[in-house]
Design a protein around this motif. Structure first.
Motif, PDB file in Angstrom:
ATOM      1  N   ILE A   1       0.576  -1.066   0.117  1.00  0.00           N
ATOM      2  CA  ILE A   1      -0.177  -0.020   0.064  1.00  0.00           C
ATOM      3  C   ILE A   1       0.863   1.257  -0.173  1.00  0.00           C
ATOM      4  CG2 ILE A   1      -1.809  -1.099   1.245  1.00  0.00           C
ATOM      5  CD1 ILE A   1      -1.137   0.106   3.721  1.00  0.00           C
ATOM      6  N   ALA A   2       0.382   2.297  -0.459  1.00  0.00           N
ATOM      7  CA  ALA A   2       1.072   3.758  -0.386  1.00  0.00           C
ATOM      8  C   ALA A   2       0.916   3.904   1.033  1.00  0.00           C
ATOM      9  CB  ALA A   2       0.403   4.613  -1.394  1.00  0.00           C
ATOM     10  N   SER A   3       2.123   4.740   1.245  1.00  0.00           N
ATOM     11  CA  SER A   3       2.237   5.307   2.619  1.00  0.00           C
ATOM     12  C   SER A   3       2.809   6.724   2.720  1.00  0.00           C
ATOM     13  CB  SER A   3       3.193   4.091   3.543  1.00  0.00           C
ATOM     14  OG  SER A   3       3.359   4.747   4.820  1.00  0.00           O
ATOM     15  N   LEU A   4       2.397   7.184   4.046  1.00  0.00           N
ATOM     16  CA  LEU A   4       3.080   8.879   4.100  1.00  0.00           C
ATOM     17  C   LEU A   4       4.117   8.489   5.079  1.00  0.00           C
ATOM     18  CD1 LEU A   4      -0.094  11.037   4.765  1.00  0.00           C
ATOM     19  CD2 LEU A   4       1.451  10.985   2.768  1.00  0.00           C
ATOM     20  N   ASP A   5       4.505   7.437   5.709  1.00  0.00           N
ATOM     21  CA  ASP A   5       5.442   7.015   6.634  1.00  0.00           C
ATOM     22  C   ASP A   5       5.198   7.929   7.894  1.00  0.00           C
ATOM     23  OD1 ASP A   5       6.521   5.155   4.963  1.00  0.00           O
ATOM     24  OD2 ASP A   5       7.824   6.744   4.145  1.00  0.00           O
TER      25      ASP A   5
ATOM     26  N   VAL B   1      -4.931  18.193   5.874  1.00  0.00           N
ATOM     27  CA  VAL B   1      -6.401  18.455   5.455  1.00  0.00           C
ATOM     28  C   VAL B   1      -6.909  17.930   4.140  1.00  0.00           C
ATOM     29  CG1 VAL B   1      -6.622  20.362   6.924  1.00  0.00           C
ATOM     30  CG2 VAL B   1      -5.842  20.660   4.722  1.00  0.00           C
ATOM     31  N   ALA B   2      -5.797  17.731   3.087  1.00  0.00           N
ATOM     32  CA  ALA B   2      -6.160  17.254   1.925  1.00  0.00           C
ATOM     33  C   ALA B   2      -5.029  16.586   1.116  1.00  0.00           C
ATOM     34  CB  ALA B   2      -6.704  18.561   1.127  1.00  0.00           C
ATOM     35  N   ILE B   3      -5.539  15.772   0.318  1.00  0.00           N
ATOM     36  CA  ILE B   3      -4.364  15.407  -0.817  1.00  0.00           C
ATOM     37  C   ILE B   3      -4.781  15.430  -2.376  1.00  0.00           C
ATOM     38  CG2 ILE B   3      -3.127  13.317  -1.490  1.00  0.00           C
ATOM     39  CD1 ILE B   3      -2.996  12.185   1.285  1.00  0.00           C
TER      40      ILE B   3
ATOM     41  N   LEU C   1      -7.474   7.658   6.883  1.00  0.00           N
ATOM     42  CA  LEU C   1      -6.253   8.033   5.986  1.00  0.00           C
ATOM     43  C   LEU C   1      -6.075   6.652   4.909  1.00  0.00           C
ATOM     44  CD1 LEU C   1      -3.944   9.683   4.945  1.00  0.00           C
ATOM     45  CD2 LEU C   1      -2.781   8.733   6.726  1.00  0.00           C
ATOM     46  N   ALA C   2      -6.313   5.773   5.764  1.00  0.00           N
ATOM     47  CA  ALA C   2      -5.977   4.358   4.727  1.00  0.00           C
ATOM     48  C   ALA C   2      -6.845   4.408   3.451  1.00  0.00           C
ATOM     49  CB  ALA C   2      -6.238   3.344   5.512  1.00  0.00           C
ATOM     50  N   THR C   3      -8.188   4.683   3.648  1.00  0.00           N
ATOM     51  CA  THR C   3      -9.106   4.711   2.611  1.00  0.00           C
ATOM     52  C   THR C   3      -8.725   5.842   1.396  1.00  0.00           C
ATOM     53  OG1 THR C   3     -10.779   4.161   3.923  1.00  0.00           O
ATOM     54  CG2 THR C   3     -11.654   5.379   1.936  1.00  0.00           C
ATOM     55  N   THR C   4      -8.218   6.985   1.808  1.00  0.00           N
ATOM     56  CA  THR C   4      -7.775   7.988   0.954  1.00  0.00           C
ATOM     57  C   THR C   4      -6.418   7.592   0.276  1.00  0.00           C
ATOM     58  OG1 THR C   4      -8.576   9.822   2.290  1.00  0.00           O
ATOM     59  CG2 THR C   4      -6.941  10.238   0.591  1.00  0.00           C
ATOM     60  N   LEU C   5      -5.466   6.851   1.037  1.00  0.00           N
ATOM     61  CA  LEU C   5      -4.421   6.472   0.361  1.00  0.00           C
ATOM     62  C   LEU C   5      -4.510   5.284  -0.771  1.00  0.00           C
ATOM     63  CD1 LEU C   5      -1.711   6.941   3.083  1.00  0.00           C
ATOM     64  CD2 LEU C   5      -2.169   8.473   0.866  1.00  0.00           C
TER      65      LEU C   5
ATOM     66  N   LYS D   1       3.315  10.794  -7.022  1.00  0.00           N
ATOM     67  CA  LYS D   1       3.685  11.932  -6.343  1.00  0.00           C
ATOM     68  C   LYS D   1       2.354  12.759  -6.137  1.00  0.00           C
ATOM     69  CE  LYS D   1       8.250  12.839  -8.709  1.00  0.00           C
ATOM     70  NZ  LYS D   1       8.896  13.781  -9.279  1.00  0.00           N
ATOM     71  N   VAL D   2       2.245  13.067  -4.999  1.00  0.00           N
ATOM     72  CA  VAL D   2       0.981  14.045  -4.537  1.00  0.00           C
ATOM     73  C   VAL D   2       1.242  15.436  -3.811  1.00  0.00           C
ATOM     74  CG1 VAL D   2      -0.215  11.603  -4.154  1.00  0.00           C
ATOM     75  CG2 VAL D   2       0.960  12.789  -2.221  1.00  0.00           C
TER      76      VAL D   2
END
Length: 589
Positions: free
Chosen positions: A477-481, A514-516, A525-529, A537-538
């Motif tokens: 999965i994608a992660s912000l770490d 607040v937004a991506i 957050l998991a649903t958004t990612l 790149k976001v």
């Protein structure tokens, strides 16, 4: 305070029976107040220094416990007021014109249940001497008596011996007193005997616990001391349990422990396993720390930090050995053991501080180490790091000796050779390792204890027929770490992993995401990612200092399920034998 002044004369005459006499009177429980009297035997000194501990045993932080003291006064044997002066944050100096006994009177505010040092309310009091009682170095080694004046119907329990009544306790000296807390109040008490030793379980607070099951499993647990040690350092042991709304944690004591858990965290198997694992941890401390400990903590200095580079062994090894007791006794299943081990390794690998601070360094700096974001990025933890280091040392010993020598033998010799008040140091431990293995562990110690350890978990686990793999259904999965919390509907960054995607983009702990890509983030957050992949790149919009800002970042990669530990498909006879020598049970079903 008038009542205490009147009682002071009675205390002086009673003090003849013990060098130091303590009394605590509780009649304002709802306001968390206790009135304390301390009577010291006659002395010819020109002054005595009455000290209040600045920390308590089992928690290596300066707590400044004297901050709860008010209405202090001192009197001589005739009840005449004595002059005094506070000379530092924890010391009251009482001046004496002639030889006399001395009685101190003061009030303590006790409303810090989570510290496990002082708490009073309308249903109970938890009395750790470090949170209530002053002492003098001149009389520290003299016998003490503690008398409680508590509401009718309260029951008092302690690891100390009872005195003349149910609310009086006696101890050989202040060090025994400070390591023998008292639980008094409205509680549930169970007494039982195992192998001619006496045990008690006292529970304060309502909860979803099953006290009958707790007693049955504690009976099983306390029979496991032989797994590591040759004998037991006590004849009586008390388990104290607080079922609370918030406070949680535990602390070991000389022949007792205090365990705090949320009142609704006993019934589910995972929750109950947490309780019995905590009980095992504190039980092990009866040997490791309370019967033998690093010389930097012998004797305890109650008003200053007690430095040692071996706290990882005192605490981390205790965390490690608890699984040995639980698994061998059947209180934990192998599946639960593998799950717990996998979680410990995963947490370690996601803690960047493991690359910065060694186990020895974090032990010495425990008194000042920060937690939180900076702590995870630049520090380690004596419990988790010490546990994994203990495992690595154990598996090396077992492998080097073909299963004949283990880390349990190290602790057995520490107990046999370094019982208090002797203490031990790093060279003592290395000497035992060399002796047991017939090899030189000096370089291993330098590489893994004095320097940040860099363990090859795959190689370590393979020695005993285990492997670390991701579940078959685990997905990248994608992660912000980052680690997050919710703040008024916004996502607050609590931990930004050093070197990770958010770190490289300049995000930091405290930022509110607040937004991506211009779309508002829900609290999930998991649903958004899930709409992105690692490497995408976001644009991330966030608030910092109440100002809306924006950065671009490249998403990192994680898995929706952590790696787990499991047996290899076809373990060799050597792996099977080494696992049995390691954990005392068969690797197979």
């Amino acid at each position: 305070m008038k009542k205490i002044l009147v009682a002071a004369m009675l205390l002086v005459s009673s003090a003849a029976k013990a060098a130091t006499y303590y009394q605590i009177s509780i009649d304002q429980g709802a306001h968390h107040l206790g009135d304390v009297s301390v009577s010291f035997a006659k002395t010819g000194q020109s002054y005595i220094d009455a000290k209040f501990p600045a920390w308590r045993t089992g928690r290596y932080d300066i707590l400044n416990l004297a901050n709860g003291v008010r209405y202090f006064n001192a009197a001589d044997a005739q009840g005449n007021a004595l002059q005094w002066q506070k000379i530092d944050k924890s010391t009251w100096r009482i001046f004496l014109n002639e030889p006399t006994a001395v009685t101190l009177n003061y009030q303590v505010y006790a409303n810090e249940l989570g510290l496990r040092a002082r708490h009073i309310d309308d249903t109970h009091a938890f009395i750790d001497a470090s949170g209530f009682f002053m002492y003098s170095e001149a009389t520290r080694n003299d016998p003490v008596t503690v008398q409680l004046e508590v509401p009718e119907g309260w029951r008092s329990v302690s690891g100390m011996s009872k005195g003349k009544n149910q609310h009086e306790f006696v101890a050989a000296n202040f060090d025994v007193l400070v390591d023998s807390p008292i639980e008094t109040g409205i509680n549930e008490l169970h007494s039982f005997k195992v192998d001619n030793r006496d045990y008690e379980l006292v529970i304060w607070g309502e909860g979803n616990y099953d006290s009958a099951k707790m007693v049955a499993d504690l009976k099983t647990l306390v029979q496991t001391g032989h797994v590591v040690w040759d004998d037991y350092p006590y004849e009586r042991y008390v388990f104290m349990v607080h079922a609370t709304s918030g406070a949680r944690g535990a602390t070991e004591h000389l022949n007792s422990t205090i365990i705090q858990r949320h009142r609704d965290k006993f019934a589910k198997r995972e929750d109950y396993l947490g309780f019995i694992a905590t009980a095992a941890h504190e039980f092990i401390h009866t040997w490791n720390v309370k019967a033998y400990r690093p010389e930097g903590m012998v004797p305890y200095d109650y008003v200053a930090p007690n430095y040692t580079r071996l706290l990882w062994l005192a605490e981390g090894s205790t965390s490690y050995l608890e699984d040995h007791l639980l698994l061998r006794s059947g209180l934990m299943t192998k599946k639960e053991f593998f799950k717990d081990l996998g979680k410990r390794i995963n947490t370690h690998l996601k803690t960047p501080g493991r690359e910065v601070q060694s186990a020895a360094h974090t032990s010495f700096d425990k008194w000042i180490n920060q937690g939180g974001d900076h702590g995870r990025n630049y520090s380690t933890n004596i419990y988790s790091e010490g546990s994994l280091l203990s495992m690595a040392l154990d598996l090396k010993l077992l492998s080097d000796s073909n299963g004949q020598v283990s880390y349990r033998d190290v602790h057995r010799l520490l107990y046999n050779r370094h019982k208090l008040p002797k203490g031990f140091n790093e060279q003592d431990v290395i000497a035992i390792l060399n002796e047991l293995s017939a090899q030189d562990y000096t370089d291993w110690w330098a590489d893994n204890v004095d320097a940040p350890m860099n363990l090859d978990f795959d190689a370590l686990l393979n020695k005993v027929g285990l492997e670390r793999v991701y579940p078959e259904d685990a997905k990248p999965i994608a992660s912000l770490d980052v680690n997050i919390s919710t703040d008024k509907g916004l996502l607050r960054l609590e931990h930004v992993r050093r070197g990770g995607a958010s770190w490289q983009a300049g995000l930091t702990a405290g930022d509110l995401i607040v937004a991506i890509d211009g779309r508002r983030i829900s609290t999930d957050l998991a649903t958004t990612l899930s709409a992105y992949s690692a490497g995408d790149k976001v644009s991330v919009s966030f608030f910092r200092r109440d100002r809306l800002q924006q950065v671009s970042l490249t998403l990192g990669q994680d898995y929706d399920k952590g790696a787990k530990v499991q047996p290899v498909k076809a373990p060799t006879p050597q792996q099977l034998a080494l696992f049995k020598a390691w954990m005392g049970v068969e690797l197979g079903d």
